[in-house]
Design an enzyme around this catalytic site. Structure first.
Site, PDB file in Angstrom:
ATOM      1  CB  ILE A  65      54.256-124.991 -17.275  1.00 53.96           C
ATOM      2  CG1 ILE A  65      53.979-125.336 -18.741  1.00 53.96           C
ATOM      3  CG2 ILE A  65      55.473-125.726 -16.707  1.00 53.96           C
ATOM      4  CD1 ILE A  65      55.020-124.786 -19.715  1.00 53.96           C
ATOM      5  CB  CYS A  66      50.337-129.050 -16.707  1.00 50.79           C
ATOM      6  SG  CYS A  66      48.931-128.391 -17.636  1.00 50.79           S
ATOM      7  CD  GLN A  67      52.649-132.580 -22.382  1.00 48.78           C
ATOM      8  OE1 GLN A  67      53.440-132.885 -21.503  1.00 48.78           O
ATOM      9  NE2 GLN A  67      53.055-132.224 -23.583  1.00 48.78           N
ATOM     10  N   GLY A  69      47.773-127.117 -20.089  1.00 53.30           N
ATOM     11  CA  GLY A  69      47.256-125.909 -19.445  1.00 53.30           C
ATOM     12  C   GLY A  69      46.106-126.178 -18.491  1.00 53.30           C
ATOM     13  CG  MET A  93      55.643-128.871 -20.854  1.00 52.00           C
ATOM     14  SD  MET A  93      57.013-127.677 -20.959  1.00 52.00           S
ATOM     15  CE  MET A  93      58.242-128.645 -21.837  1.00 52.00           C
TER      16      MET A  93
END
Length: 106
Positions: A65-67, A69, A93
């Site tokens: 996961i990141c901010q 995608g 996120m």
């Protein structure tokens, strides 16, 4: 034959939230400051720029996961090349509506 261009599977943040009780391996590839501002409980921080040094002993699936995608998709591709079973968390996120933790450690 191994295909480097095969699609990386992805799940929604809602699907990931349902898996939390199973304690999945969640790898948050955002910067340390982004991670410290709020992350999924239990997620480990390993920034995208250091993804090639990531090592995991067991063979469980890694949820990346990141901010938004985008970075997680890059990280998932790199991890897949290293032989990991990976799943990208679509929307990152930005789409996570469940609880988060602040600080350095999950």
């Amino acid at each position: 034959m191994f295909n480097l261009f095969q699609a990386i599977p992805s799940i929604s943040t809602a699907e990931l939230a349902e898996k939390l009780k199973e304690k999945p391996m969640i790898l948050d590839v955002r910067t340390p400051s982004e991670y410290q501002s709020g992350h999924i409980p239990g997620a480990k921080n390993h920034p995208l720029d250091k993804i090639n040094s990531y090592r995991q002993k067991n063979a469980e699936t890694v949820y990346v996961i990141c901010q938004s995608g985008m970075r997680s998709k890059q990280a998932a591709r790199a991890l897949k090349k290293q032989g990991y079973e990976v799943v990208n968390v679509a929307g990152g996120m930005n789409r996570w509506t469940n609880s988060t933790r602040k600080g350095k450690y999950a």
